[in-house]
Design an enzyme around this catalytic site. Structure first.
Site, mmCIF file in Angstrom:
data_model
loop_
_atom_site.group_PDB
_atom_site.id
_atom_site.type_symbol
_atom_site.label_atom_id
_atom_site.label_comp_id
_atom_site.label_asym_id
_atom_site.label_seq_id
_atom_site.Cartn_x
_atom_site.Cartn_y
_atom_site.Cartn_z
ATOM 1 C CG HIS A 39 -5.622 1.586 5.394
ATOM 2 N ND1 HIS A 39 -5.220 2.562 6.268
ATOM 3 C CD2 HIS A 39 -4.564 0.747 5.240
ATOM 4 C CE1 HIS A 39 -3.956 2.332 6.627
ATOM 5 N NE2 HIS A 39 -3.544 1.226 6.016
ATOM 6 C CG ASN B 29 -1.662 1.228 1.471
ATOM 7 O OD1 ASN B 29 -1.719 2.085 0.585
ATOM 8 N ND2 ASN B 29 -2.273 1.364 2.641
ATOM 9 C CE LYS C 174 -0.011 3.236 4.770
ATOM 10 N NZ LYS C 174 0.084 3.301 6.219
ATOM 11 C CD GLU D 7 -3.117 -2.853 7.416
ATOM 12 O OE1 GLU D 7 -2.085 -3.137 6.810
ATOM 13 O OE2 GLU D 7 -3.691 -1.758 7.294
ATOM 14 C CB SER E 122 5.743 -1.815 11.933
ATOM 15 O OG SER E 122 5.271 -0.502 12.186
ATOM 16 C CD GLU F 298 -2.740 5.406 6.926
ATOM 17 O OE1 GLU F 298 -2.720 5.539 5.697
ATOM 18 O OE2 GLU F 298 -1.795 4.924 7.574
ATOM 19 N N GLY G 59 2.772 2.020 10.813
ATOM 20 C CA GLY G 59 3.699 3.139 10.677
ATOM 21 C C GLY G 59 4.422 3.521 11.961
HETATM 22 P P1 PGA Z 1 3.184 0.115 7.578
HETATM 23 O O1 PGA Z 1 1.692 0.348 6.999
HETATM 24 O O2 PGA Z 1 3.702 -1.154 6.973
HETATM 25 O O3 PGA Z 1 3.952 1.341 7.136
HETATM 26 O O4 PGA Z 1 3.056 0.035 9.069
HETATM 27 C C1 PGA Z 1 0.818 -0.726 6.827
HETATM 28 C C2 PGA Z 1 -0.500 -0.249 6.274
HETATM 29 O O5 PGA Z 1 -0.933 0.865 6.592
HETATM 30 O O6 PGA Z 1 -1.146 -0.967 5.485
#
Ligand code: PGA
Length: 297
Positions: free
Chosen positions: A128, A44, A46, A202, A248, A130, A208
């Site tokens: 997601h 992803n 983003k 997740e 992460s 976010e 992140g």
């Molecule tokens: P990350 O993000 O691997 O940077 O923690 C995962 C995600 O948001 O799908």
């Protein structure tokens, strides 16, 4: 032990339910293609990237003849250039990070499932965290997006996960159950091919942050997710749905996590922006699959 007990109870419940429904017990030994889930690694990106970034990334990436399904989800506007930049023979599928649930109309700034398919997407990330937290996406909107994806032949990658506070207060399973029920509750007969339905666990506190879930935490939550899907649909359906870990995940922790029984791969953010790290994770996932991890549940 609790996990083991829950699994046995779930198997018994499923056998009883399927026997009552069909008049004969399900054959648990030969669930056909359902017994093996192909491992998957999805990136992803983003809101990152540019035309130059895409071209360089595509040049540095080599995914040929691989046993792991690899998916790249760039910003939608970069899909066509990514599709053109990938060398012939690269076994990479394309996906998007979001979609609108309506098919067309006055929805300024949005993209429908069919437009995204036309632009080359096969997968669509749905719900997601976010999108849920920054763009106010409710469970109801997530459900509509998931249904729109399925109806339009986009394979959904449904994201679920608990916050820090929810984990600390012991509500992880309650939150996961509620999110799964809300998003998948409307799936009805005929069910989609379970191989085309992906769920990403997740945990919000891991996204992140550099604070990855331990392999045991991931396995516990992901086994719960599979059991819940089994309760909602059927044991064999749940066995064929792929469940990814996200938060992460990186080349250092990929092998250990991917070796867990219910971890079928990853949805990666940060590490997916670096083709070297991403390819290293493909290798780790492939290695974990080859180590003979039993994925038939
Ligand atoms: P990350 O993000 O691997 O940077 O923690 C995962 C995600 O948001 O799908």
């Amino acid at each position: 032990m609790d996990d083991f007990r829950r699994k046995i109870e779930n198997i018994v419940r499923q056998v009883v339910t399927e026997t009552l429904a069909s008049g004969q017990p399900p054959d648990l030994r030969s669930s056909g293609d359902y017994s093996v889930r192909r491992m998957m690694l999805a990136a992803n990106w983003k809101m990152n990237g540019s035309v130059d970034f895409v071209r360089n990334y595509a040049m540095d990436l080599t995914v040929v003849g691989h046993d792991v399904e690899v998916v790249l989800c760039p910003p939608a506007v970069l899909l066509p250039v990514l599709a053109q930049s990938l060398a012939v023979g690269q076994q990479v599928e394309l996906g998007v990070q979001d979609l609108h649930y309506e098919s067309d109309g006055a929805y300024t700034g949005e993209h429908s499932a069919s437009m995204l398919r036309d632009a080359g997407a096969i997968y669509a990330i749905v719900g997601h965290s976010e999108r849920r937290s920054m763009f106010g996406e409710s469970d109801d909107v997530v459900r509509k997006k998931l249904m729109a994806a399925i109806v339009n032949d986009l394979r959904p990658i449904l994201c679920v996960g608990e916050s820090d506070e929810e984990r600390a207060s012991g509500s992880t399973f309650r939150v996961l159950r509620a999110q799964l029920t809300a998003a998948l509750g409307e799936l009805a007969s005929p069910l989609p091919d379970p191989g085309n339905v992906v769920v990403a666990y997740e945990p919000l506190w891991a996204i992140g942050t550099g604070q990855t879930a331990t392999a045991q935490q991931a396995q516990e939550a992901m086994s719960f997710i599979r059991d819940r899907i089994g309760e909602m649909f059927s044991w064999s359906f749940a066995q064929a749905v792929r469940i990814l870990y996200g938060g992460s995940a990186n080349p250092d922790n990929a092998f250990e996590l991917a070796s867990m029984e219910d971890v079928d791969g990853f949805l990666v953010g940060g590490a997916g922006l670096d083709p070297k790290k991403f390819m290293s994770m493909i290798d780790s996932v492939s290695h974990a699959a080859k180590e003979g991890v039993v994925r038939a549940g």
